[in-house]
Write an enzyme that holds these catalytic residues in place. Structure first.
Site, PDB file in Angstrom:
ATOM      1  N   GLU A 264       0.996  -1.154  -0.021  1.00 18.19           N
ATOM      2  CA  GLU A 264      -0.004   0.031  -0.106  1.00 18.19           C
ATOM      3  C   GLU A 264       0.863   1.243  -0.125  1.00 18.19           C
ATOM      4  OE1 GLU A 264      -2.604   0.008   3.200  1.00 18.19           O
ATOM      5  OE2 GLU A 264      -3.591  -2.212   2.565  1.00 18.19           O
ATOM      6  N   HIS A 283      -7.953   1.261   1.430  1.00 16.57           N
ATOM      7  CA  HIS A 283      -7.974   1.197   2.841  1.00 16.57           C
ATOM      8  C   HIS A 283      -8.600   2.125   3.388  1.00 16.57           C
ATOM      9  CE1 HIS A 283      -5.087  -0.680   6.261  1.00 16.57           C
ATOM     10  NE2 HIS A 283      -6.194  -0.275   6.573  1.00 16.57           N
TER      11      HIS A 283
END
Length: 316
Positions: A264, A283
């Site tokens: 990420e 997220h």
């Protein structure tokens, strides 16, 4: 005192009023882009305080050793696996946390689940392209379906409660789940094998650890029904990403709703972005107004208390 606020992706950190209450002489600089690890030492060298939004940016011991001015790390929440607490302690760096609020991750879980099983993103795109109920199959029904909850803790139990409101059967598994805890949450305790083979939807709510990393690999995904869906709002590495992409691409799984990933931010050329039957979010589980209000309120309070020589909510 100079304060760096990392990963303020949505440019919202300084819109919260709490920062104005910091003592004179405390300056705050937000960073709106994710900073590559190699660039962090030079970027953070002038700062006395680093504010971390959950685990968006890892703070390993090697980085802390390159930041001689750093005296305080403040993280959202009271735990952050991406901070080397032992290294911080050894260097005399205080680490403080915040309270958490609400059930935003639970709500996002259901947003992903419903969007996935009813094909909402595809239907929205089709309608905007001028097509009416074209290009997609009928959506799945929740009433009477079986939801498999992996991890029946604070979040998993709330997800189970919503499932019961939809008229779903709920089965659950975790390594230490007792029959009493399952009954308290309105779920049936089963083995992981039984959960995967009988559930119409599987949702993951476990912490990432040595035991849970790769918990759902190729054999586990193969044991799921080809009509089943997988939702993960916990941590990406709990599910073997390569195996998941293979199952989706080969039609061995009906779809996946994901908020978390191995890497990420997710690279623009990542194969998950082109995998079929997926609903993907960046997220966002804890990204809500109320949660951020609690985070930033407590972050500012942590900095003020440290500035006054009386740290609060110290971690480790």
């Amino acid at each position: 005192m100079k304060v760096a606020v990392l990963d303020d992706y949505q440019h919202v950190a300084l819109s919260y009023p709490y920062w104005a209450t910091l003592p004179a002489g405390v300056s705050v600089v937000p960073f709106h882009e994710h900073v590559p690890p190699a660039d962090l030492p030079a970027l953070l060298e002038p700062f006395d305080v680093v504010v971390a939004m959950r685990e968006r940016t890892p703070l390993p011991g090697s980085l802390l050793a390159a930041l001689p001015r750093l005296r305080l790390i403040v993280t959202a929440g009271m735990g952050n696996a991406s901070i080397d607490l032992a290294a911080a302690r050894a260097r005399g760096i205080t680490v403080c946390g915040t309270a958490s609020a609400g059930s935003s991750t639970v709500e996002l879980t259901w947003a992903l689940l419903l969007a996935l099983v009813r094909g909402i993103p595809a239907a929205d795109a089709s309608l905007r392209a001028g097509r009416w109920q074209a290009g997609s199959l009928p959506g799945a029904d929740l009433a009477g379906a079986t939801l498999g909850v992996i991890g029946l803790g604070r979040l998993g139990s709330q997800v189970a409660a919503v499932a019961r409101a939809f008229g779903m059967r709920v089965v659950a598994w975790s390594a230490n789940l007792t029959a009493g805890r399952a009954a308290e949450c309105g779920a049936e305790p089963v083995t992981l094998t039984e959960l995967l083979s009988t559930s119409d939807i599987v949702t993951v709510h476990m912490r990432l650890s040595g035991r849970t990393r790769g918990l759902l690999g190729a054999p586990e995904l193969a044991s799921m029904k080809p009509t089943a869906y997988l939702v993960n709002t916990s941590r990406g590495p709990i599910v073997d990403q390569r195996a998941l992409i293979g199952a989706l691409t080969e039609g061995r799984l009906a779809g996946a709703g994901l908020d978390v990933y191995d890497l990420e931010p997710l690279p623009a050329d990542h194969p998950l972005l082109s995998a079929p039957n997926t609903v993907l979010t960046p997220h966002l589980g804890y990204v809500s107004r109320r949660t951020f209000d609690v985070f930033f309120r407590d972050m500012v309070a942590d900095i003020a208390a440290f500035h006054a020589g009386e740290p609060v909510r110290v971690i480790g």
